[in-house]
Design a protein around this motif. Structure first.
Motif, mmCIF file in Angstrom:
data_model
loop_
_atom_site.group_PDB
_atom_site.id
_atom_site.type_symbol
_atom_site.label_atom_id
_atom_site.label_comp_id
_atom_site.label_asym_id
_atom_site.label_seq_id
_atom_site.Cartn_x
_atom_site.Cartn_y
_atom_site.Cartn_z
ATOM 1 N N ALA A 439 46.890 6.854 9.588
ATOM 2 C CA ALA A 439 48.265 6.399 9.390
ATOM 3 C C ALA A 439 49.237 7.276 10.157
ATOM 4 C CB ALA A 439 48.605 6.403 7.896
ATOM 5 N N LEU A 440 48.931 8.565 10.239
ATOM 6 C CA LEU A 440 49.804 9.490 10.957
ATOM 7 C C LEU A 440 49.805 9.178 12.451
ATOM 8 C CD1 LEU A 440 51.662 11.901 10.746
ATOM 9 C CD2 LEU A 440 49.671 13.405 10.870
ATOM 10 N N ARG A 441 48.629 8.887 13.008
ATOM 11 C CA ARG A 441 48.576 8.525 14.437
ATOM 12 C C ARG A 441 49.392 7.263 14.695
ATOM 13 N NH1 ARG A 441 45.377 11.145 17.756
ATOM 14 N NH2 ARG A 441 43.755 12.513 16.921
ATOM 15 N N ALA A 442 49.300 6.301 13.797
ATOM 16 C CA ALA A 442 50.067 5.067 13.968
ATOM 17 C C ALA A 442 51.564 5.344 13.898
ATOM 18 C CB ALA A 442 49.657 4.057 12.897
ATOM 19 N N ALA A 443 51.975 6.238 12.981
ATOM 20 C CA ALA A 443 53.394 6.554 12.835
ATOM 21 C C ALA A 443 53.933 7.303 14.041
ATOM 22 C CB ALA A 443 53.607 7.379 11.568
ATOM 23 N N LEU A 444 53.068 8.071 14.710
ATOM 24 C CA LEU A 444 53.503 8.839 15.876
ATOM 25 C C LEU A 444 53.700 7.967 17.112
ATOM 26 C CD1 LEU A 444 51.206 11.984 15.524
ATOM 27 C CD2 LEU A 444 53.710 11.996 15.476
ATOM 28 N N ALA A 445 53.187 6.752 17.095
ATOM 29 C CA ALA A 445 53.256 5.896 18.282
ATOM 30 C C ALA A 445 54.699 5.657 18.719
ATOM 31 C CB ALA A 445 52.546 4.572 18.009
ATOM 32 N N GLY A 446 55.584 5.401 17.759
ATOM 33 C CA GLY A 446 56.983 5.143 18.101
ATOM 34 C C GLY A 446 57.661 6.331 18.746
ATOM 35 N N PRO A 447 57.657 7.512 18.114
ATOM 36 C CA PRO A 447 58.271 8.687 18.740
ATOM 37 C C PRO A 447 57.669 9.025 20.093
ATOM 38 C CG PRO A 447 57.876 9.099 16.414
ATOM 39 C CD PRO A 447 57.224 7.790 16.731
ATOM 40 N N ASP A 457 50.213 13.729 27.427
ATOM 41 C CA ASP A 457 48.969 13.171 27.938
ATOM 42 C C ASP A 457 47.940 13.030 26.829
ATOM 43 O OD1 ASP A 457 49.455 13.180 30.939
ATOM 44 O OD2 ASP A 457 49.933 15.246 30.409
ATOM 45 N N ALA A 458 48.078 13.826 25.785
ATOM 46 C CA ALA A 458 47.118 13.776 24.683
ATOM 47 C C ALA A 458 47.789 14.284 23.413
ATOM 48 C CB ALA A 458 45.878 14.619 24.998
ATOM 49 N N VAL A 459 47.264 13.819 22.285
ATOM 50 C CA VAL A 459 47.729 14.277 20.973
ATOM 51 C C VAL A 459 46.526 14.855 20.235
ATOM 52 C CG1 VAL A 459 48.734 13.618 18.764
ATOM 53 C CG2 VAL A 459 49.560 12.550 20.871
ATOM 54 N N LEU A 460 46.670 16.075 19.775
ATOM 55 C CA LEU A 460 45.607 16.755 19.054
ATOM 56 C C LEU A 460 46.071 17.006 17.623
ATOM 57 C CD1 LEU A 460 42.902 18.314 18.884
ATOM 58 C CD2 LEU A 460 44.130 20.317 19.775
ATOM 59 N N LEU A 461 45.372 16.427 16.659
ATOM 60 C CA LEU A 461 45.661 16.692 15.256
ATOM 61 C C LEU A 461 44.866 17.919 14.831
ATOM 62 C CD1 LEU A 461 45.673 13.146 13.590
ATOM 63 C CD2 LEU A 461 47.551 14.403 14.663
ATOM 64 N N ARG A 484 40.733 23.500 25.230
ATOM 65 C CA ARG A 484 39.347 23.285 24.786
ATOM 66 C C ARG A 484 39.133 21.837 24.360
ATOM 67 N NH1 ARG A 484 40.333 28.371 22.315
ATOM 68 N NH2 ARG A 484 40.646 27.387 20.266
ATOM 69 N N SER A 485 40.144 21.241 23.733
ATOM 70 C CA SER A 485 40.028 19.853 23.292
ATOM 71 C C SER A 485 39.909 18.912 24.489
ATOM 72 C CB SER A 485 41.242 19.476 22.440
ATOM 73 O OG SER A 485 41.234 18.109 22.133
ATOM 74 N N LEU A 486 40.750 19.142 25.504
ATOM 75 C CA LEU A 486 40.696 18.285 26.694
ATOM 76 C C LEU A 486 39.361 18.449 27.412
ATOM 77 C CD1 LEU A 486 44.290 18.677 28.198
ATOM 78 C CD2 LEU A 486 43.361 16.742 26.922
ATOM 79 N N ALA A 487 38.880 19.703 27.466
ATOM 80 C CA ALA A 487 37.604 19.947 28.147
ATOM 81 C C ALA A 487 36.462 19.243 27.435
ATOM 82 C CB ALA A 487 37.337 21.445 28.227
ATOM 83 N N ALA A 488 36.589 19.107 26.100
ATOM 84 C CA ALA A 488 35.547 18.429 25.337
ATOM 85 C C ALA A 488 35.588 16.920 25.534
ATOM 86 C CB ALA A 488 35.691 18.764 23.850
ATOM 87 N N GLY A 489 36.705 16.420 26.110
ATOM 88 C CA GLY A 489 36.822 15.008 26.427
ATOM 89 C C GLY A 489 36.816 14.093 25.235
ATOM 90 N N ARG A 490 37.652 14.410 24.245
ATOM 91 C CA ARG A 490 37.683 13.570 23.035
ATOM 92 C C ARG A 490 38.610 12.382 23.269
ATOM 93 N NH1 ARG A 490 38.730 18.663 18.955
ATOM 94 N NH2 ARG A 490 36.908 19.884 19.611
ATOM 95 N N PRO A 491 38.083 11.205 23.528
ATOM 96 C CA PRO A 491 38.927 10.060 23.883
ATOM 97 C C PRO A 491 39.861 9.620 22.772
ATOM 98 C CG PRO A 491 36.660 9.368 23.482
ATOM 99 C CD PRO A 491 36.649 10.859 23.512
ATOM 100 N N SER A 492 39.471 9.865 21.499
ATOM 101 C CA SER A 492 40.311 9.398 20.406
ATOM 102 C C SER A 492 41.637 10.149 20.332
ATOM 103 C CB SER A 492 39.585 9.579 19.068
ATOM 104 O OG SER A 492 39.333 10.955 18.814
ATOM 105 N N GLN A 493 41.721 11.267 21.078
ATOM 106 C CA GLN A 493 42.935 12.059 21.021
ATOM 107 C C GLN A 493 43.854 11.784 22.209
ATOM 108 O OE1 GLN A 493 41.209 15.952 20.795
ATOM 109 N NE2 GLN A 493 41.165 15.928 18.564
ATOM 110 N N ARG A 494 43.442 10.901 23.104
ATOM 111 C CA ARG A 494 44.259 10.625 24.270
ATOM 112 C C ARG A 494 45.487 9.799 23.892
ATOM 113 N NH1 ARG A 494 41.167 11.954 28.781
ATOM 114 N NH2 ARG A 494 39.934 13.719 28.057
#
Length: 497
Positions: A439-447, A457-461, A484-494
């Motif tokens: 729900a938090l990721r969805a709420a962040l979409a607008g801002p 370029d990416a959002v890391l929770l 480190r998160s970007l290097a790990a290539g976590r697509p769900s955080q893009r």
């Protein structure tokens, strides 16, 4: 203010001054007004007997409490300046700071001296480190003396009769802020700038006699006690602090944002007016404090160089819809302007006189980018926090407030090297306890969409790393976490392609 305090201590000797709290939350009196007056007299006499006088410098490594306050009041009475030493800074940093301040005497309690030999395991657990005592020059122990400590400061009343209190201006305190072991930096406040800052606090907070105040800094203790209000030092344990708030029902509470967040996570209730600073205080945090019972919740913009500079109440901060972080109107006597680069400059009676070893300067360069909006200060981020992406300068402070939605505890924007001279922008967002991450990721979409070309370029929770005594966001550590998160290539955080 200090003259008023000295008079008040004498007039009401039986009144509780400094309150303590047991682990079970029981409130007890650690010192009365009379105790403080007596301890200050004895410290003054003992220091005078040691040759401390007008223009002298004394290093102070004493934990907050009645003894530390009495030492500072004694030094003020003698016209000497206090160089505040942080035992947690490490021996190399302390050596450099002592070499710059060159104190005639160092006052330290037993805990600060622990690393010198008598209790090294305790010192390591407490993250304390002082050089060997022999490197410090003359040292005296304040409070209970343990084996291996320096000789005790003779406060049994046999010292020389102290001279009349010094009346006039001059250096009052040296506070180390930053720098390296090769070039430490220290703020020098005068007696007049300290007095102006405390008067501003008193006018802003207006403490009432007889009702307790919760807070531990010198700028809390002196105005409160001078007004007749007893002061409770905040417990280090969050659970004890919860009980402390419940038992005391303080008229005013001074805590850092991390302390407030921990209390809220424990379901703590507030009352009266709550003040916070030393680290970013979002509108969301202030709103949560008011929902938890506070009559008012204030964010204070202050620096070691000028305390306090501006303040804003939750209702005004929550109603602000512009870009950036509303810090509030400059407090009476404070003048604010920006230079050609957008850096906020402040001046006023409470501003520091100079940096130790440098010439006086009436303007304090804050290191913050800002603009003046209808006479109010709106912060736009730290000057050095700028991120350069696609040849565009991005100032995180302009956009971070928009990320502090319900369910967000803290958020920062950091730059991560893209290995081609460019940077990638990453939002590190710390969810509040129990928040639904989807729900938090969805709420962040607008801002995020409204950020336009500054969209990350990416959002890391993840938890935002903190550092320093004030537990401010550690941007360098957050950038390493993001890398480190970007290097790990976590697509769900893009956030975008």
């Amino acid at each position: 203010m200090l003259d008023i305090l000295a008079h008040t201590l004498r007039r009401h000797p039986d009144r509780p001054a400094v309150l303590g709290t047991t682990p079970t939350g029981t409130v007890r009196t650690k010192a009365t007004y009379g105790d403080l007056a007596d301890l200050t007299d004895r410290c003054t006499g003992a220091l005078h007997a040691r040759g401390v006088g007008c223009g002298g410098t004394v290093g102070v490594a004493v934990r907050p409490g009645p003894r530390a306050l009495a030492v500072l009041l004694a030094l003020h009475r003698l016209g000497a300046r206090a160089a505040v030493l942080d035992p947690g800074a490490g021996p190399d940093v302390l050596r450099a700071r002592l070499a710059l301040a060159r104190p005639d005497l160092v006052l330290a309690d037993a805990t600060a001296q622990a690393v010198a030999g008598w209790a090294r395991p305790l010192a390591r657990r407490a993250r304390l480190a002082l050089p060997d005592l022999t490197e410090l020059g003359p040292v005296a122990t304040v409070g209970p003396r343990m084996p291996g400590c320096a000789p005790a400061l003779d406060t049994d009343g046999r010292g020389a009769r102290p001279p009349r209190p010094v009346d006039g201006d001059g250096d009052a305190v040296v506070v180390f802020t930053s720098g390296t072991t090769s070039r430490p930096r220290a703020v020098v406040h005068t007696r007049s700038s300290i007095a102006a800052g405390m008067a501003t606090v008193a006018d802003l907070v207006r403490p009432e006699a007889g009702r307790p105040v919760l807070g531990g800094t010198f700028f809390v203790l002196v105005p409160s006690l001078a007004s007749g209000a007893p002061v409770a030092l905040p417990a280090r344990s969050t659970r004890v602090l919860v009980r402390q708030l419940r038992r005391l029902a303080p008229q005013a509470t001074y805590l850092t944002p991390p302390q407030l967040r921990r209390l809220l996570a424990e379901g703590s209730r507030f009352n009266g007016r709550v003040w916070t600073g030393s680290a970013p205080a979002t509108a969301e945090l202030l709103t949560r404090v008011k929902r938890a019972g506070a009559d008012e919740a204030w964010g204070v913009y202050a620096l070691t160089e000028l305390f306090p500079a501006a303040a804003v109440e939750q209702a005004d901060k929550a109603a602000f819809t512009g870009d950036g972080d509303l810090a509030g109107a400059p407090l009476p006597g404070v003048t604010a302007r920006t230079d050609a680069s957008g850096e906020l400059l402040l001046s006023g009676p409470a501003a520091r006189d100079r940096y130790l070893g440098e010439d006086p300067d009436p303007w304090v360069a804050t290191g913050d980018r800002a603009r003046l909006d209808g006479g109010r200060i709106v912060l736009e981020g730290r000057c050095k926090d700028m991120v350069l992406r696609h040849a565009e300068n991005i100032y995180p402070g302009l956009y971070e407030p928009a990320l502090h939605l319900p369910g967000v505890e803290l958020a920062v924007l950091v730059g991560v090297s893209a290995q081609d001279g460019d940077e990638r922008l990453v939002a590190v967002v710390q969810p509040a306890p129990g928040a639904d991450r989807a729900a938090l990721r969805a709420a962040l979409a607008g801002p995020l969409e409204r950020m336009g070309s500054a969209r990350p370029d990416a959002v890391l929770l993840a938890d935002v790393p903190l550092s320093g005594r004030s537990l401010k966001p550690d941007r360098a550590a957050a950038a390493r976490l993001a890398a480190r998160s970007l290097a790990a290539g976590r697509p769900s955080q893009r956030s975008r392609a």
